[in-house]
Write a protein that holds these residues in place. Structure first.
Motif, PDB file in Angstrom:
ATOM      1  N   ASP A 102       0.838  -1.199   0.000  1.00 51.15           N
ATOM      2  CA  ASP A 102       0.000   0.000   0.000  1.00 51.15           C
ATOM      3  C   ASP A 102       0.876   1.253   0.000  1.00 51.15           C
ATOM      4  O   ASP A 102       2.091   1.192   0.202  1.00 51.15           O
ATOM      5  CB  ASP A 102      -0.886  -0.051   1.254  1.00 51.15           C
ATOM      6  CG  ASP A 102      -2.008   0.972   1.250  1.00 51.15           C
ATOM      7  OD1 ASP A 102      -2.270   1.586   0.196  1.00 51.15           O
ATOM      8  OD2 ASP A 102      -2.636   1.142   2.317  1.00 51.15           O
ATOM      9  N   SER A 103       0.248   2.400  -0.198  1.00 50.53           N
ATOM     10  CA  SER A 103       0.976   3.667  -0.163  1.00 50.53           C
ATOM     11  C   SER A 103       1.389   4.010   1.267  1.00 50.53           C
ATOM     12  O   SER A 103       0.878   3.442   2.233  1.00 50.53           O
ATOM     13  CB  SER A 103       0.102   4.788  -0.733  1.00 50.53           C
ATOM     14  OG  SER A 103      -1.072   4.936   0.046  1.00 50.53           O
ATOM     15  N   THR A 124       1.390  -3.000  -6.518  1.00 49.31           N
ATOM     16  CA  THR A 124       1.230  -1.734  -5.810  1.00 49.31           C
ATOM     17  C   THR A 124       0.490  -0.746  -6.694  1.00 49.31           C
ATOM     18  O   THR A 124       0.443  -0.902  -7.918  1.00 49.31           O
ATOM     19  CB  THR A 124       2.597  -1.154  -5.382  1.00 49.31           C
ATOM     20  OG1 THR A 124       2.382   0.010  -4.572  1.00 49.31           O
ATOM     21  CG2 THR A 124       3.450  -0.790  -6.589  1.00 49.31           C
ATOM     22  N   HIS A 125      -0.108   0.246  -6.073  1.00 47.05           N
ATOM     23  CA  HIS A 125      -0.733   1.347  -6.814  1.00 47.05           C
ATOM     24  C   HIS A 125       0.064   2.631  -6.605  1.00 47.05           C
ATOM     25  O   HIS A 125      -0.401   3.717  -6.932  1.00 47.05           O
ATOM     26  CB  HIS A 125      -2.181   1.539  -6.369  1.00 47.05           C
ATOM     27  CG  HIS A 125      -2.346   1.872  -4.906  1.00 47.05           C
ATOM     28  ND1 HIS A 125      -1.486   1.427  -3.938  1.00 47.05           N
ATOM     29  CD2 HIS A 125      -3.275   2.620  -4.259  1.00 47.05           C
ATOM     30  CE1 HIS A 125      -1.883   1.874  -2.756  1.00 47.05           C
ATOM     31  NE2 HIS A 125      -2.964   2.609  -2.929  1.00 47.05           N
ATOM     32  N   THR A 126       1.285   2.469  -6.057  1.00 46.42           N
ATOM     33  CA  THR A 126       2.132   3.595  -5.687  1.00 46.42           C
ATOM     34  C   THR A 126       3.376   3.629  -6.573  1.00 46.42           C
ATOM     35  O   THR A 126       4.256   2.765  -6.436  1.00 46.42           O
ATOM     36  CB  THR A 126       2.553   3.466  -4.202  1.00 46.42           C
ATOM     37  OG1 THR A 126       1.390   3.243  -3.405  1.00 46.42           O
ATOM     38  CG2 THR A 126       3.272   4.709  -3.734  1.00 46.42           C
ATOM     39  N   ILE A 148      -3.415   9.548 -10.153  1.00 49.44           N
ATOM     40  CA  ILE A 148      -2.618   9.552  -8.925  1.00 49.44           C
ATOM     41  C   ILE A 148      -3.103  10.653  -7.975  1.00 49.44           C
ATOM     42  O   ILE A 148      -3.184  11.825  -8.345  1.00 49.44           O
ATOM     43  CB  ILE A 148      -1.123   9.769  -9.226  1.00 49.44           C
ATOM     44  CG1 ILE A 148      -0.601   8.682 -10.165  1.00 49.44           C
ATOM     45  CG2 ILE A 148      -0.309   9.790  -7.932  1.00 49.44           C
ATOM     46  CD1 ILE A 148      -0.653   7.291  -9.604  1.00 49.44           C
ATOM     47  N   ALA A 154      -0.619   7.793  -4.831  1.00 51.45           N
ATOM     48  CA  ALA A 154      -1.027   6.485  -5.358  1.00 51.45           C
ATOM     49  C   ALA A 154      -2.346   6.618  -6.111  1.00 51.45           C
ATOM     50  O   ALA A 154      -3.088   7.585  -5.930  1.00 51.45           O
ATOM     51  CB  ALA A 154      -1.176   5.488  -4.214  1.00 51.45           C
TER      52      ALA A 154
END
Length: 256
Positions: A102-103, A124-126, A148, A154
């Motif tokens: 996670d962020s 990841t989304h970061t 973002i 993120a």
């Protein structure tokens, strides 16, 4: 001895100090300590809640967490402490595991500490987490897409959420703005909270690593109850008074 029943400002100042020291207060204990009624304490807690200092919960109150700003602003805060927490998390990264990160600045520190020779798939989304892992020869990185958020650093919108919901993780490294035994894990931003809820749902095990200030505090939006968390890593210096409540919960508590 001061007659606290006659001095509400002094009484509330003492309660505020106790909140800052321990993160939460209990009405019965405060009433006994200050020699006033529980009704008086509840009025004090309501006043402090109106000031944004705490959130009233059953039987007492929990201090409101303070935002440290955007991910970029948080990167230079408490780096040494985050490095220690990150090191304590690495034993939970197993060979060939499918992991979500996670962020969060502590989670970025964790990503940077993953051993170069450990074969993993990290989702990841970061972007900063993905970049940190690019030099890892045996680590496959999947970056979820979307707009973002400057606050989280993120992608937390619909696009990344849909991608996330097709995956099932062995372990998730979850960011937490605040964590409390009664309230659970919470976040400042509603989209971030919803994304974190999905992470928990898609993961077999969930690990949270937080500095002392995030314990026994609450943010605006609830993410999940503490029974969804497998491992909590925090600082060795945390006072036992604050740790005692977390020891009662069925999770693995690691002090680093």
């Amino acid at each position: 001895m001061l007659d606290y029943a006659s001095f509400p400002n002094q009484r509330q100042a003492l309660i505020k100090d106790h909140l800052q020291q321990t993160g939460r207060v209990v009405c019965v204990q405060l009433a006994k300590q200050l020699n006033v009624s529980e009704h008086t304490i509840r009025r004090d807690l309501q006043e402090l809640a109106n000031q944004g200092i705490c959130k009233k919960v059953y039987g007492g109150a929990v201090i409101n967490a303070k935002s440290d700003g955007s991910l970029v602003q948080r990167l230079d805060l408490n780096n040494d402490r985050k490095q220690i927490l990150a090191k304590a998390c690495i034993p939970y990264f197993k060979e060939k595991a499918f992991i979500f990160i996670d962020s969060g600045s502590t989670n970025l520190a964790i990503a940077k500490m993953i051993p170069q020779n450990l074969a993993l798939t990290v989702v990841t989304h970061t972007p900063s987490v993905a970049v940190a892992l690019q030099s890892h020869e045996y680590c496959d990185v999947v970056l979820l897409g979307g707009k973002i958020s400057k606050q989280q650093g993120a992608a937390v919108g619909t696009s990344s959420l849909k991608q996330l919901q097709t995956m099932h993780f062995d372990l998730a490294i979850l960011g937490a703005c605040a964590i409390d035994v009664e309230v659970g894990v919470s976040a400042f931003d509603i989209e971030d909270a919803q994304f974190k809820q999905a992470i928990v749902k898609q993961s077999n095990n969930v690990l949270i690593a937080v500095t002392e200030d995030k314990l026994s505090s609450v943010a605006r939006h609830k993410v999940t109850d503490l029974d969804s968390i497998s491992i909590l890593v925090t600082e060795e210096k945390v006072k036992e008074e604050k740790l005692a409540e977390f020891r009662k919960v069925e999770l693995q508590l690691i002090l680093a």
